[in-house]
Design a protein around this motif. Structure first.
Motif, PDB file in Angstrom:
ATOM      1  N   ASP A  63      -4.485  -6.795   4.327  1.00 34.10           N
ATOM      2  CA  ASP A  63      -4.312  -8.052   5.034  1.00 34.10           C
ATOM      3  C   ASP A  63      -3.512  -9.041   4.187  1.00 34.10           C
ATOM      4  OD1 ASP A  63      -5.040  -9.670   7.443  1.00 34.10           O
ATOM      5  OD2 ASP A  63      -5.999 -10.946   5.945  1.00 34.10           O
ATOM      6  N   HIS A  64      -3.853  -9.127   2.912  1.00 35.35           N
ATOM      7  CA  HIS A  64      -3.121 -10.022   2.004  1.00 35.35           C
ATOM      8  C   HIS A  64      -1.658  -9.594   1.905  1.00 35.35           C
ATOM      9  CE1 HIS A  64      -1.830 -11.550  -2.015  1.00 35.35           C
ATOM     10  NE2 HIS A  64      -2.440 -12.625  -1.572  1.00 35.35           N
ATOM     11  N   CYS A  65      -1.406  -8.288   1.848  1.00 32.66           N
ATOM     12  CA  CYS A  65      -0.048  -7.769   1.778  1.00 32.66           C
ATOM     13  C   CYS A  65       0.742  -8.137   3.028  1.00 32.66           C
ATOM     14  CB  CYS A  65      -0.081  -6.251   1.599  1.00 32.66           C
ATOM     15  SG  CYS A  65       1.530  -5.453   1.644  1.00 32.66           S
ATOM     16  N   LEU A  66       0.171  -7.891   4.206  1.00 28.59           N
ATOM     17  CA  LEU A  66       0.892  -8.141   5.452  1.00 28.59           C
ATOM     18  C   LEU A  66       1.098  -9.625   5.708  1.00 28.59           C
ATOM     19  CD1 LEU A  66      -0.655  -5.418   7.764  1.00 28.59           C
ATOM     20  CD2 LEU A  66       1.756  -5.652   7.157  1.00 28.59           C
ATOM     21  N   VAL A  67       0.089 -10.436   5.408  1.00 29.94           N
ATOM     22  CA  VAL A  67       0.236 -11.886   5.589  1.00 29.94           C
ATOM     23  C   VAL A  67       1.362 -12.403   4.688  1.00 29.94           C
ATOM     24  CG1 VAL A  67      -0.864 -14.119   5.166  1.00 29.94           C
ATOM     25  CG2 VAL A  67      -2.115 -12.330   6.381  1.00 29.94           C
ATOM     26  N   SER A  68       1.396 -11.944   3.447  1.00 31.83           N
ATOM     27  CA  SER A  68       2.420 -12.382   2.502  1.00 31.83           C
ATOM     28  C   SER A  68       3.800 -11.899   2.931  1.00 31.83           C
ATOM     29  CB  SER A  68       2.103 -11.865   1.097  1.00 31.83           C
ATOM     30  OG  SER A  68       0.847 -12.332   0.664  1.00 31.83           O
ATOM     31  N   LEU A  69       3.898 -10.633   3.336  1.00 36.85           N
ATOM     32  CA  LEU A  69       5.176 -10.074   3.776  1.00 36.85           C
ATOM     33  C   LEU A  69       5.703 -10.807   5.000  1.00 36.85           C
ATOM     34  CD1 LEU A  69       7.428  -7.950   3.874  1.00 36.85           C
ATOM     35  CD2 LEU A  69       5.826  -6.424   5.060  1.00 36.85           C
ATOM     36  N   LEU A  70       4.834 -11.030   5.967  1.00 38.12           N
ATOM     37  CA  LEU A  70       5.263 -11.694   7.200  1.00 38.12           C
ATOM     38  C   LEU A  70       5.701 -13.129   6.933  1.00 38.12           C
ATOM     39  CD1 LEU A  70       5.650 -11.259  10.196  1.00 38.12           C
ATOM     40  CD2 LEU A  70       3.251 -11.845  10.566  1.00 38.12           C
ATOM     41  N   ARG A 120      -9.618  -2.212  11.140  1.00 41.07           N
ATOM     42  CA  ARG A 120      -8.447  -1.500  11.657  1.00 41.07           C
ATOM     43  C   ARG A 120      -7.735  -2.339  12.720  1.00 41.07           C
ATOM     44  NH1 ARG A 120      -7.312   4.166  11.958  1.00 41.07           N
ATOM     45  NH2 ARG A 120      -5.833   4.684  13.605  1.00 41.07           N
ATOM     46  N   ALA A 121      -8.509  -2.925  13.626  1.00 38.97           N
ATOM     47  CA  ALA A 121      -7.922  -3.736  14.695  1.00 38.97           C
ATOM     48  C   ALA A 121      -7.159  -4.933  14.140  1.00 38.97           C
ATOM     49  CB  ALA A 121      -9.017  -4.200  15.657  1.00 38.97           C
ATOM     50  N   ASP A 122      -7.697  -5.573  13.105  1.00 41.91           N
ATOM     51  CA  ASP A 122      -7.041  -6.748  12.528  1.00 41.91           C
ATOM     52  C   ASP A 122      -5.732  -6.370  11.834  1.00 41.91           C
ATOM     53  OD1 ASP A 122      -9.051  -8.319  13.460  1.00 41.91           O
ATOM     54  OD2 ASP A 122      -9.989  -8.712  11.518  1.00 41.91           O
ATOM     55  N   ILE A 123      -5.705  -5.230  11.143  1.00 44.09           N
ATOM     56  CA  ILE A 123      -4.466  -4.801  10.492  1.00 44.09           C
ATOM     57  C   ILE A 123      -3.425  -4.406  11.527  1.00 44.09           C
ATOM     58  CG2 ILE A 123      -3.442  -3.006   9.029  1.00 44.09           C
ATOM     59  CD1 ILE A 123      -4.902  -5.285   7.529  1.00 44.09           C
ATOM     60  N   LEU A 124      -3.853  -3.743  12.585  1.00 39.30           N
ATOM     61  CA  LEU A 124      -2.928  -3.419  13.663  1.00 39.30           C
ATOM     62  C   LEU A 124      -2.336  -4.690  14.273  1.00 39.30           C
ATOM     63  CD1 LEU A 124      -4.704  -0.458  15.485  1.00 39.30           C
ATOM     64  CD2 LEU A 124      -2.423  -0.416  14.471  1.00 39.30           C
ATOM     65  N   ALA A 125      -3.154  -5.725  14.417  1.00 38.28           N
ATOM     66  CA  ALA A 125      -2.665  -6.985  14.967  1.00 38.28           C
ATOM     67  C   ALA A 125      -1.615  -7.605  14.049  1.00 38.28           C
ATOM     68  CB  ALA A 125      -3.830  -7.953  15.175  1.00 38.28           C
ATOM     69  N   ARG A 126      -1.820  -7.529  12.735  1.00 41.17           N
ATOM     70  CA  ARG A 126      -0.830  -8.033  11.780  1.00 41.17           C
ATOM     71  C   ARG A 126       0.475  -7.248  11.902  1.00 41.17           C
ATOM     72  NH1 ARG A 126      -2.648 -12.960  10.217  1.00 41.17           N
ATOM     73  NH2 ARG A 126      -4.579 -12.865   8.995  1.00 41.17           N
ATOM     74  N   GLN A 127       0.366  -5.942  12.006  1.00 44.42           N
ATOM     75  CA  GLN A 127       1.550  -5.112  12.122  1.00 44.42           C
ATOM     76  C   GLN A 127       2.328  -5.455  13.394  1.00 44.42           C
ATOM     77  OE1 GLN A 127      -0.253  -1.225  11.931  1.00 44.42           O
ATOM     78  NE2 GLN A 127      -0.153  -1.141   9.713  1.00 44.42           N
ATOM     79  N   ARG A 128       1.598  -5.695  14.467  1.00 41.18           N
ATOM     80  CA  ARG A 128       2.268  -6.029  15.734  1.00 41.18           C
ATOM     81  C   ARG A 128       2.942  -7.393  15.683  1.00 41.18           C
ATOM     82  NH1 ARG A 128      -2.962  -3.560  18.622  1.00 41.18           N
ATOM     83  NH2 ARG A 128      -2.220  -1.416  18.875  1.00 41.18           N
ATOM     84  N   GLU A 129       2.386  -8.306  14.896  1.00 40.43           N
ATOM     85  CA  GLU A 129       3.053  -9.591  14.697  1.00 40.43           C
ATOM     86  C   GLU A 129       4.440  -9.380  14.093  1.00 40.43           C
ATOM     87  OE1 GLU A 129       1.034 -13.033  12.879  1.00 40.43           O
ATOM     88  OE2 GLU A 129      -0.807 -11.858  13.014  1.00 40.43           O
ATOM     89  N   LEU A 224       7.720  13.654   6.856  1.00 45.48           N
ATOM     90  CA  LEU A 224       6.973  14.139   8.012  1.00 45.48           C
ATOM     91  C   LEU A 224       5.995  13.124   8.546  1.00 45.48           C
ATOM     92  CD1 LEU A 224       6.261  17.812   6.863  1.00 45.48           C
ATOM     93  CD2 LEU A 224       8.096  16.966   8.326  1.00 45.48           C
ATOM     94  N   SER A 225       5.529  12.192   7.703  1.00 40.06           N
ATOM     95  CA  SER A 225       4.542  11.222   8.148  1.00 40.06           C
ATOM     96  C   SER A 225       5.215  10.083   8.882  1.00 40.06           C
ATOM     97  CB  SER A 225       3.764  10.667   6.951  1.00 40.06           C
ATOM     98  OG  SER A 225       3.111  11.720   6.283  1.00 40.06           O
ATOM     99  N   GLY A 226       4.536   9.509   9.853  1.00 38.83           N
ATOM    100  CA  GLY A 226       5.098   8.418  10.627  1.00 38.83           C
ATOM    101  C   GLY A 226       4.877   7.071   9.955  1.00 38.83           C
ATOM    102  N   PRO A 227       5.604   6.050  10.386  1.00 38.08           N
ATOM    103  CA  PRO A 227       5.457   4.729   9.783  1.00 38.08           C
ATOM    104  C   PRO A 227       4.124   4.084  10.128  1.00 38.08           C
ATOM    105  CG  PRO A 227       6.873   4.615  11.711  1.00 38.08           C
ATOM    106  CD  PRO A 227       6.591   6.070  11.468  1.00 38.08           C
ATOM    107  N   ALA A 228       3.757   3.071   9.375  1.00 43.99           N
ATOM    108  CA  ALA A 228       2.456   2.440   9.549  1.00 43.99           C
ATOM    109  C   ALA A 228       2.491   1.297  10.554  1.00 43.99           C
ATOM    110  CB  ALA A 228       1.962   1.916   8.194  1.00 43.99           C
ATOM    111  N   PHE A 229       3.424   1.344  11.487  1.00 51.22           N
ATOM    112  CA  PHE A 229       3.524   0.270  12.494  1.00 51.22           C
ATOM    113  C   PHE A 229       3.448   0.863  13.881  1.00 51.22           C
ATOM    114  CE2 PHE A 229       5.414  -1.558   8.769  1.00 51.22           C
ATOM    115  CZ  PHE A 229       4.966  -2.851   8.775  1.00 51.22           C
TER     116      PHE A 229
END
Length: 229
Positions: A63-70, A120-129, A224-229
């Protein structure tokens, strides 16, 4: 009260950075809270003042990573009116953040699916932002594209950015500014042409094995692995 909260936040950030290094090195499932305690100098009991479980610790890191990145991406893109220039700015600011937070971006890509429930839901919400910022910009560039086409393009861009940790080596690869321009050129040229290949080379006319960019004996990175978004 405010000063005490600021001290708490600063200490928590230090714990998150140390714990992230442990997760990046050992993997979330192989790392223990005792490993984190040893890295931070805080007792296991003291760590539980900041989080209730190892899963919550992972959530706080991501969460800290995504908030900072965004925040970095939004600030950089805010004054760019040209959508193509905004995509270039998003790529550049993402790469600059990546270069300074390699462990966090690695753990985000590898471990976010270890979360469950609300975490999980909160991180997905950050990714969707973040995805929404890119999708809006792509829609400005190509209003004729369908939602499915725009989504495919956005996910392709996130795939490029998310998995850089698997192959990028600062001592060998392009510096940040040049790399950002290079990747933006590759992405935008294909996107603005609608993703359709023109004048593709005939089968068998591509590079030979001798032309491969991998050094002798070096294995190419897994894609082979998909992105985390």
């Amino acid at each position: 009260m405010r000063e005490r909260q600021e001290r708490y936040d600063e200490k928590l950030v230090q714990i998150l950075e140390s714990a992230c290094g442990i997760f990046a090195e050992k993997g979330y499932h192989h790392a223990s809270v005792r490993d984190v305690a040893a890295a931070t100098g805080v007792s296991p009991a003291g760590l539980y003042y900041y989080f209730k479980s190892k899963e919550e610790l992972l959530f706080l890191i991501l969460d800290h990573c995504l908030v900072s990145l965004l925040a970095v991406v939004r600030k950089a893109a805010a004054g760019v009116n040209d959508p193509a220039g905004r995509i270039r700015t998003i790529i550049r600011s993402h790469l600059q953040f990546f270069m300074g937070h390699r462990d966090e971006m690695r753990v985000l890509a590898q471990e976010w699916e270890s979360l469950s429930g609300r975490f999980r839901a909160d991180i997905l919400a950050r990714q969707r932002e973040y995805a929404a910022v890119v999708l809006r910009t792509l829609r400005e560039l190509r209003p004729d594209q369908s939602r499915k086409e725009l989504r495919a393009s956005a996910m392709a861009l996130f795939g490029i950015l998310t998995w850089m940790y698997q192959w990028h080596r600062p001592q060998r690869d392009l510096p940040t500014e040049e790399l950002a321009d290079h990747l933006a050129g590759i992405f935008l040229d294909g996107f603005l042409r609608g993703g359709r290949t023109r004048n593709a080379p005939a089968p068998g006319s591509g590079k030979t094995r001798a032309d491969t960019p991998w050094a002798q004996g070096e294995r190419p990175p897994s894609v082979l692995s998909g992105p985390a978004f």
